[in-house]
Design a protein around this motif. Structure first.
Motif, PDB file in Angstrom:
ATOM      1  N   ALA A  12     -18.272  -4.290 -21.903  1.00  0.00           N
ATOM      2  CA  ALA A  12     -17.071  -5.823 -21.531  1.00  0.00           C
ATOM      3  C   ALA A  12     -15.476  -5.452 -22.217  1.00  0.00           C
ATOM      4  O   ALA A  12     -15.872  -5.266 -23.910  1.00  0.00           O
ATOM      5  CB  ALA A  12     -17.409  -7.074 -21.471  1.00  0.00           C
ATOM      6  N   THR A  13     -14.457  -5.082 -22.084  1.00  0.00           N
ATOM      7  CA  THR A  13     -13.246  -5.381 -23.679  1.00  0.00           C
ATOM      8  C   THR A  13     -12.027  -5.884 -22.897  1.00  0.00           C
ATOM      9  O   THR A  13     -11.845  -7.109 -24.227  1.00  0.00           O
ATOM     10  CB  THR A  13     -12.336  -4.180 -22.783  1.00  0.00           C
ATOM     11  N   THR A  14     -12.663  -7.265 -22.074  1.00  0.00           N
ATOM     12  CA  THR A  14     -11.681  -7.957 -22.444  1.00  0.00           C
ATOM     13  C   THR A  14     -11.986  -9.817 -22.603  1.00  0.00           C
ATOM     14  O   THR A  14     -11.713 -10.679 -22.497  1.00  0.00           O
ATOM     15  CB  THR A  14     -11.444  -8.684 -20.935  1.00  0.00           C
ATOM     16  N   TYR A  15     -13.981  -9.679 -23.252  1.00  0.00           N
ATOM     17  CA  TYR A  15     -14.188 -10.771 -23.005  1.00  0.00           C
ATOM     18  C   TYR A  15     -15.569 -11.055 -24.003  1.00  0.00           C
ATOM     19  O   TYR A  15     -16.442  -9.645 -24.374  1.00  0.00           O
ATOM     20  CB  TYR A  15     -14.334 -12.118 -21.978  1.00  0.00           C
ATOM     21  N   SER A  16     -16.332 -11.637 -24.921  1.00  0.00           N
ATOM     22  CA  SER A  16     -17.201 -11.399 -25.605  1.00  0.00           C
ATOM     23  C   SER A  16     -18.122 -13.010 -25.146  1.00  0.00           C
ATOM     24  O   SER A  16     -17.501 -13.860 -24.693  1.00  0.00           O
ATOM     25  CB  SER A  16     -17.016 -11.407 -26.330  1.00  0.00           C
ATOM     26  N   GLY A  17     -19.657 -12.695 -24.990  1.00  0.00           N
ATOM     27  CA  GLY A  17     -20.424 -13.362 -24.762  1.00  0.00           C
ATOM     28  C   GLY A  17     -21.691 -13.460 -24.623  1.00  0.00           C
ATOM     29  O   GLY A  17     -21.874 -12.261 -24.960  1.00  0.00           O
ATOM     30  N   PHE A  18     -22.493 -13.501 -23.746  1.00  0.00           N
ATOM     31  CA  PHE A  18     -24.000 -13.769 -22.723  1.00  0.00           C
ATOM     32  C   PHE A  18     -24.481 -14.144 -21.708  1.00  0.00           C
ATOM     33  O   PHE A  18     -23.589 -14.315 -21.014  1.00  0.00           O
ATOM     34  CB  PHE A  18     -24.332 -14.383 -24.301  1.00  0.00           C
TER      35      PHE A  18
ATOM     36  N   SER B 113     -15.179 -15.753 -26.372  1.00  0.00           N
ATOM     37  CA  SER B 113     -13.917 -15.563 -26.468  1.00  0.00           C
ATOM     38  C   SER B 113     -13.364 -15.071 -25.379  1.00  0.00           C
ATOM     39  O   SER B 113     -14.427 -13.997 -24.429  1.00  0.00           O
ATOM     40  CB  SER B 113     -13.613 -14.568 -27.109  1.00  0.00           C
ATOM     41  N   ILE B 114     -12.351 -14.702 -24.809  1.00  0.00           N
ATOM     42  CA  ILE B 114     -11.590 -13.992 -23.427  1.00  0.00           C
ATOM     43  C   ILE B 114     -10.502 -13.584 -23.172  1.00  0.00           C
ATOM     44  O   ILE B 114      -9.205 -14.396 -24.178  1.00  0.00           O
ATOM     45  CB  ILE B 114     -11.967 -14.319 -22.302  1.00  0.00           C
ATOM     46  N   ASN B 115      -9.115 -12.629 -23.133  1.00  0.00           N
ATOM     47  CA  ASN B 115      -8.162 -12.587 -23.409  1.00  0.00           C
ATOM     48  C   ASN B 115      -7.517 -13.453 -22.464  1.00  0.00           C
ATOM     49  O   ASN B 115      -8.379 -13.649 -21.332  1.00  0.00           O
ATOM     50  CB  ASN B 115      -8.191 -11.151 -23.305  1.00  0.00           C
ATOM     51  N   PRO B 116      -6.171 -13.923 -23.212  1.00  0.00           N
ATOM     52  CA  PRO B 116      -5.827 -14.360 -22.265  1.00  0.00           C
ATOM     53  C   PRO B 116      -4.343 -14.290 -20.740  1.00  0.00           C
ATOM     54  O   PRO B 116      -4.686 -12.885 -20.870  1.00  0.00           O
ATOM     55  CB  PRO B 116      -3.924 -14.935 -23.253  1.00  0.00           C
ATOM     56  N   GLY B 117      -5.374 -14.824 -19.790  1.00  0.00           N
ATOM     57  CA  GLY B 117      -4.731 -14.244 -18.447  1.00  0.00           C
ATOM     58  C   GLY B 117      -6.132 -14.117 -18.078  1.00  0.00           C
ATOM     59  O   GLY B 117      -6.011 -13.366 -16.345  1.00  0.00           O
ATOM     60  N   ASP B 118      -7.265 -13.264 -18.547  1.00  0.00           N
ATOM     61  CA  ASP B 118      -8.301 -12.181 -17.667  1.00  0.00           C
ATOM     62  C   ASP B 118      -9.161 -13.998 -17.646  1.00  0.00           C
ATOM     63  O   ASP B 118      -9.252 -14.611 -18.124  1.00  0.00           O
ATOM     64  CB  ASP B 118      -8.705 -11.850 -18.973  1.00  0.00           C
ATOM     65  N   GLU B 119     -10.145 -13.455 -16.376  1.00  0.00           N
ATOM     66  CA  GLU B 119     -11.137 -14.402 -15.778  1.00  0.00           C
ATOM     67  C   GLU B 119     -12.322 -13.711 -14.976  1.00  0.00           C
ATOM     68  O   GLU B 119     -12.154 -12.661 -14.920  1.00  0.00           O
ATOM     69  CB  GLU B 119     -10.925 -14.668 -14.698  1.00  0.00           C
ATOM     70  N   VAL B 120     -13.875 -14.088 -15.323  1.00  0.00           N
ATOM     71  CA  VAL B 120     -14.917 -13.534 -15.173  1.00  0.00           C
ATOM     72  C   VAL B 120     -14.791 -14.383 -13.666  1.00  0.00           C
ATOM     73  O   VAL B 120     -14.745 -15.375 -13.730  1.00  0.00           O
ATOM     74  CB  VAL B 120     -15.798 -13.801 -16.109  1.00  0.00           C
ATOM     75  N   PHE B 121     -14.936 -13.516 -12.761  1.00  0.00           N
ATOM     76  CA  PHE B 121     -14.731 -13.798 -11.074  1.00  0.00           C
ATOM     77  C   PHE B 121     -16.345 -14.040 -10.928  1.00  0.00           C
ATOM     78  O   PHE B 121     -16.542 -14.362  -9.115  1.00  0.00           O
ATOM     79  CB  PHE B 121     -13.826 -12.977 -10.870  1.00  0.00           C
ATOM     80  N   ASN B 122     -17.121 -12.960 -10.781  1.00  0.00           N
ATOM     81  CA  ASN B 122     -18.149 -13.166 -10.659  1.00  0.00           C
ATOM     82  C   ASN B 122     -19.703 -12.290 -11.449  1.00  0.00           C
ATOM     83  O   ASN B 122     -18.824 -11.613 -12.293  1.00  0.00           O
ATOM     84  CB  ASN B 122     -17.982 -12.222  -9.075  1.00  0.00           C
ATOM     85  N   LEU B 123     -20.397 -12.780 -10.498  1.00  0.00           N
ATOM     86  CA  LEU B 123     -21.375 -12.311 -11.793  1.00  0.00           C
ATOM     87  C   LEU B 123     -22.539 -11.267 -10.475  1.00  0.00           C
ATOM     88  O   LEU B 123     -22.555 -11.713  -8.859  1.00  0.00           O
ATOM     89  CB  LEU B 123     -22.925 -13.161 -11.807  1.00  0.00           C
ATOM     90  N   THR B 124     -23.218 -10.517 -10.201  1.00  0.00           N
ATOM     91  CA  THR B 124     -24.218  -9.454  -9.390  1.00  0.00           C
ATOM     92  C   THR B 124     -25.108  -9.381  -9.932  1.00  0.00           C
ATOM     93  O   THR B 124     -25.934  -9.081 -11.259  1.00  0.00           O
ATOM     94  CB  THR B 124     -23.535  -8.376  -9.218  1.00  0.00           C
TER      95      THR B 124
ATOM     96  N   ASN C 294     -14.001 -21.516  -9.290  1.00  0.00           N
ATOM     97  CA  ASN C 294     -14.851 -21.682 -10.662  1.00  0.00           C
ATOM     98  C   ASN C 294     -15.378 -20.692 -11.417  1.00  0.00           C
ATOM     99  O   ASN C 294     -15.565 -20.772 -12.564  1.00  0.00           O
ATOM    100  CB  ASN C 294     -16.205 -22.039 -10.379  1.00  0.00           C
ATOM    101  N   GLY C 295     -13.785 -19.366 -11.909  1.00  0.00           N
ATOM    102  CA  GLY C 295     -14.204 -18.653 -13.124  1.00  0.00           C
ATOM    103  C   GLY C 295     -13.755 -18.996 -14.050  1.00  0.00           C
ATOM    104  O   GLY C 295     -12.739 -19.769 -14.138  1.00  0.00           O
ATOM    105  N   LEU C 296     -15.188 -18.016 -15.139  1.00  0.00           N
ATOM    106  CA  LEU C 296     -14.209 -18.578 -16.408  1.00  0.00           C
ATOM    107  C   LEU C 296     -13.122 -17.414 -17.350  1.00  0.00           C
ATOM    108  O   LEU C 296     -13.351 -16.030 -16.789  1.00  0.00           O
ATOM    109  CB  LEU C 296     -15.740 -18.315 -17.287  1.00  0.00           C
ATOM    110  N   GLU C 297     -12.546 -18.517 -17.617  1.00  0.00           N
ATOM    111  CA  GLU C 297     -11.482 -17.745 -18.611  1.00  0.00           C
ATOM    112  C   GLU C 297     -10.488 -17.845 -20.079  1.00  0.00           C
ATOM    113  O   GLU C 297     -10.187 -18.739 -19.952  1.00  0.00           O
ATOM    114  CB  GLU C 297      -9.819 -18.305 -17.544  1.00  0.00           C
ATOM    115  N   GLY C 298     -11.963 -19.149 -20.301  1.00  0.00           N
ATOM    116  CA  GLY C 298     -11.905 -20.242 -21.731  1.00  0.00           C
ATOM    117  C   GLY C 298     -12.497 -19.628 -22.852  1.00  0.00           C
ATOM    118  O   GLY C 298     -13.969 -19.878 -22.286  1.00  0.00           O
TER     119      GLY C 298
END
Length: 234
Positions: free
Chosen positions: A56-62, A85-96, A154-158
């Protein structure tokens, strides 16, 4: 009361008494509602893993995944995404997740901290508590190999946000570490995950199969001999 009315009454009572069925996720399905898991069917944890969001280039996490042997005797596959952490304006919108080809799949969800000190945590997404509640739906591709949770609103954006835990209940009885667990936003993070695999017959099962094949072969030989004798006397 005639038999028809009695049968209808029994069917209606059984529907009322039965718990809600899980949302069956057929191949080529989309926008299927997740069903809340019945905690009494959760069963036993077999394996779990948690890794960083490599790629990932726009956010970090687990990325968290696990496999449970449920009380029905089959395997459930668990997935959760947590944002550091996640860049402003970005959003994690799914998982597969993959590879589920050839298996039945039901879509379940759990928003609680069901494993206590384990790797999964309670969902921490403000949108889940909003007026719309959960908008996440399940999908499955045409071949049936890939299952997906589409977060919707319910996207993750914060920072600090954590998805619910999405559970795919299967008819598999064996698993391996393979396939992929992927999250998507402006970038893609993925890692190997637990996946269902076809059961390998146990030695006793192989022995029974060999005995069965031998019996079939003997039966065919007897039929051939009987046919030959019939031809001789014809």
């Amino acid at each position: 009361m005639n038999k028809t009315v009695l049968a209808f009454a029994l069917a209606a009572s059984s529907l009322v008494a039965s718990p809600a069925m899980a949302a069956n996720l057929l191949p080529d399905a989309s926008q299927v509602q997740f069903t809340a898991i019945d905690a009494a069917t959760r069963g036993t944890l077999l394996a779990s893993t948690e890794t960083g969001t490599t790629g990932a280039t726009t956010y970090s996490g687990f990325l968290r995944s696990a496999v449970y042997l449920n009380t029905l005797g089959t395997l459930d596959f668990y997935y959760q995404v947590a944002i550091n952490s996640i860049n402003p304006g970005d959003e994690v919108f799914n998982l597969t997740a993959s590879n589920f080809m050839g298996f039945t799949v039901d879509a379940l969800v759990d928003g609680t901290d069901f494993d206590g000190a384990g790797i999964f945590t309670a969902a921490n997404n403000p949108n889940l508590q909003g007026p719309a509640g959960s908008t996440t739906t399940a999908s499955r591709n045409g071949s049936g190999s890939v299952v997906r949770a589409d977060f919707g609103a319910n996207g993750l954006e914060g920072a600090g946000q954590t998805s619910a835990t999405y559970i795919f209940r299967t008819n598999a009885t064996n698993y391996s570490l393979g396939g992929t667990f992927t999250t998507q936003d402006g970038s893609v993070a993925q890692r190997p995950n637990f996946q269902p695999i076809a059961a390998v017959p146990e030695p006793a099962t192989w022995a029974m199969m060999l005995v069965g094949f031998g019996a079939i072969g003997a039966s065919m030989r007897r039929r051939r001999r009987a046919s030959a004798k019939a031809m001789q006397f014809a």
